[in-house]
Design an enzyme around this catalytic site. Structure first.
Site, PDB file in Angstrom:
ATOM      1  N   SER A 143      10.726  13.939   8.725  1.00 14.14           N
ATOM      2  CA  SER A 143       9.960  13.285   7.658  1.00 14.14           C
ATOM      3  C   SER A 143      10.867  13.100   6.457  1.00 14.14           C
ATOM      4  CB  SER A 143       8.786  14.183   7.260  1.00 14.14           C
ATOM      5  OG  SER A 143       8.173  13.710   6.077  1.00 14.14           O
ATOM      6  N   TYR A 156       5.153  22.460   4.609  1.00 17.78           N
ATOM      7  CA  TYR A 156       5.552  21.297   5.424  1.00 17.78           C
ATOM      8  C   TYR A 156       7.014  20.945   5.131  1.00 17.78           C
ATOM      9  CZ  TYR A 156       5.219  16.525   7.413  1.00 17.78           C
ATOM     10  OH  TYR A 156       5.400  15.377   8.139  1.00 17.78           O
TER      11      TYR A 156
HETATM   12  N1  LIG Z   1       1.711  10.411   9.326  1.00 19.85           N
HETATM   13  C1  LIG Z   1       2.753  10.265   8.525  1.00 19.85           C
HETATM   14  O1  LIG Z   1       2.692   9.564   7.488  1.00 19.85           O
HETATM   15  C2  LIG Z   1       4.074  10.909   8.873  1.00 19.85           C
HETATM   16  C3  LIG Z   1       5.180  10.645   8.065  1.00 19.85           C
HETATM   17  C4  LIG Z   1       6.411  11.228   8.375  1.00 19.85           C
HETATM   18  C5  LIG Z   1       6.511  12.069   9.480  1.00 19.85           C
HETATM   19  N2  LIG Z   1       5.421  12.330  10.254  1.00 19.85           N
HETATM   20  C6  LIG Z   1       5.598  13.231  11.395  1.00 19.85           C
HETATM   21  O2  LIG Z   1       5.249  12.536  12.568  1.00 19.85           O
HETATM   22  C7  LIG Z   1       4.759  13.446  13.556  1.00 19.85           C
HETATM   23  C8  LIG Z   1       3.410  12.952  14.074  1.00 19.85           C
HETATM   24  O3  LIG Z   1       2.546  12.830  12.963  1.00 19.85           O
HETATM   25  P1  LIG Z   1       1.106  12.125  13.057  1.00 19.85           P
HETATM   26  O4  LIG Z   1       0.770  11.667  11.688  1.00 19.85           O
HETATM   27  O5  LIG Z   1       1.082  11.174  14.203  1.00 19.85           O
HETATM   28  O6  LIG Z   1       0.182  13.424  13.373  1.00 19.85           O
HETATM   29  P2  LIG Z   1      -1.215  13.558  14.152  1.00 19.85           P
HETATM   30  O7  LIG Z   1      -1.905  14.744  13.571  1.00 19.85           O
HETATM   31  O8  LIG Z   1      -1.958  12.269  14.179  1.00 19.85           O
HETATM   32  O9  LIG Z   1      -0.750  13.880  15.655  1.00 19.85           O
HETATM   33  C9  LIG Z   1      -0.128  15.078  15.969  1.00 19.85           C
HETATM   34  C10 LIG Z   1      -0.437  15.426  17.415  1.00 19.85           C
HETATM   35  O10 LIG Z   1       0.197  16.688  17.685  1.00 19.85           O
HETATM   36  C11 LIG Z   1      -0.704  17.504  18.427  1.00 19.85           C
HETATM   37  N3  LIG Z   1      -0.402  18.914  18.213  1.00 19.85           N
HETATM   38  C12 LIG Z   1      -0.607  19.656  17.096  1.00 19.85           C
HETATM   39  N4  LIG Z   1      -0.253  20.934  17.299  1.00 19.85           N
HETATM   40  C13 LIG Z   1       0.206  21.016  18.585  1.00 19.85           C
HETATM   41  C14 LIG Z   1       0.704  22.065  19.386  1.00 19.85           C
HETATM   42  N5  LIG Z   1       0.788  23.317  18.911  1.00 19.85           N
HETATM   43  N6  LIG Z   1       1.103  21.790  20.652  1.00 19.85           N
HETATM   44  C15 LIG Z   1       0.990  20.525  21.146  1.00 19.85           C
HETATM   45  N7  LIG Z   1       0.512  19.491  20.433  1.00 19.85           N
HETATM   46  C16 LIG Z   1       0.118  19.733  19.170  1.00 19.85           C
HETATM   47  C17 LIG Z   1      -2.085  17.121  17.890  1.00 19.85           C
HETATM   48  O11 LIG Z   1      -3.119  17.492  18.791  1.00 19.85           O
HETATM   49  C18 LIG Z   1      -1.942  15.615  17.680  1.00 19.85           C
HETATM   50  O12 LIG Z   1      -2.319  14.892  18.836  1.00 19.85           O
HETATM   51  C19 LIG Z   1       4.689  14.817  12.872  1.00 19.85           C
HETATM   52  O13 LIG Z   1       5.815  15.582  13.209  1.00 19.85           O
HETATM   53  C20 LIG Z   1       4.701  14.451  11.395  1.00 19.85           C
HETATM   54  O14 LIG Z   1       5.242  15.496  10.610  1.00 19.85           O
HETATM   55  C21 LIG Z   1       4.198  11.763   9.977  1.00 19.85           C
END
Ligand SMILES: NC(=O)c1ccc[n+]([C@@H]2O[C@H](COP(=O)([O-])OP(=O)(O)OC[C@H]3O[C@@H](n4cnc5c(N)ncnc54)[C@H](O)[C@@H]3O)[C@@H](O)[C@H]2O)c1
Length: 262
Positions: A143, A156
């Protein structure tokens, strides 16, 4: 057009929804055989179903990435079915946001556990398989919070800063075995459930402004003038996974429209 990842056995963690779901389909479109992992079985089945219709489903698995036994067992099953793996996308991540003096210790630990230790566990067992083939690619979804601290975001940010240290250190350990390890640092993914279901409403309430104004406030921080999309991240992930990035390891690539410069 030529597919860039034809036949590559690819594990995507957190594939049930959000960016992980989009990455699964994006990699499938490039010819990869995708093994989706998630802790949420209902969403996992949905992703696996769509991969199946695309004829690109490897082996789906309900895996908690913080549980070393579950991860090592599933890796063994994938090895016996497919002979190993080519690509790991360590995408699963969580976020809870509190001001530092109010941060509950259990929530702090949970974030570090999933975002940092979970990445370590998956990479450890993926690398064991990749070492046997002397080839492989590990990509962590990090991120912009992995490079710059942010308000109410200590756990985070700490977990994501840690992820870059882990990425660099694994890149050094694994380079002699032909395994490349890189991270991607996306900007704000407005289309994700995180923003759609929670952050827009939270910020709108906190600042007393409309959701449209919240969007504008964030987009104004981006020199390229728009939020990050799943497609932006998929493009870079496909490149990093392919041989076109064969001279890249230990990097944490910003996909932010230049936001980190402001
Ligand atoms: N959404 C944003 O704006 C953003 C920005 C930068 C980085 N990210 C990163 O992108 C990645 C995905 O983010 P997102 O927004 O799609 O999140 P999200 O919450 O929509 O999806 C995350 C998924 O991970 C699964 N998960 C959580 N804990 C788990 C575990 N212990 N074992 C297996 N699966 C597990 C959840 O069930 C979910 O399906 C993350 O690493 C997040 O930090 C997101």
């Amino acid at each position: 057009m030529k597919q860039m990842l034809k036949g590559m056995i690819t594990i995507v963690t957190g594939a049930g929804r959000g960016l992980g779901e989009a990455l699964s389909y994006g990699f499938a479109q490039e010819g990869a055989i995708v093994c989706p992992w998630d802790i949420d079985e209902e969403n996992l089945n949905k992703t696996a179903g769509k991969l199946e219709t695309m004829k690109r489903l490897g082996k789906k698995a309900k895996v908690d990435i913080t549980d070393e036994k579950q991860v090592s067992k599933e890796m063994e099953l994938i090895e016996s079915e497919f002979g190993g793996i080519d690509i790991l996308i360590a995408n699963a991540g969580i976020l809870y946001s509190y001001e530092i003096t109010e941060f509950p210790e259990d929530r702090w630990r949970k974030i570090i556990e999933v975002n940092l230790t979970g990445y370590f566990i998956c990479a450890k067992y993926a690398a064991r398989l990749m070492k046997k083939k002397r080839k492989g690619v590990i990509i962590q979804i990090n991120s912009k919070s992995g490079k710059k601290g942010s308000y109410w975001n200590s756990a985070y940010a700490a977990s994501k800063f840690g992820g870059i240290g882990l990425t660099q250190s694994m890149a050094l350990d694994l380079a002699p075995f032909g395994i490349r390890v890189n991270a991607i640092c996306p900007g704000n993914l407005f289309e994700s459930p995180l923003w759609q279901k929670s952050l827009f409403q939270q910020y709108s309430k906190k600042w007393g402004i409309s959701i449209e104004e919240v969007k504008r406030k964030y987009v104004e921080q981006v020199p390229l003038g728009r939020p990050c999309t799943y497609k932006d991240v998929i493009n870079v992930a496909v490149f990093l996974a392919s041989d076109r990035a064969e001279y890249m390891t230990g990097q944490a690539i910003n996909v932010t429209g230049g936001q980190e410069m402001r």
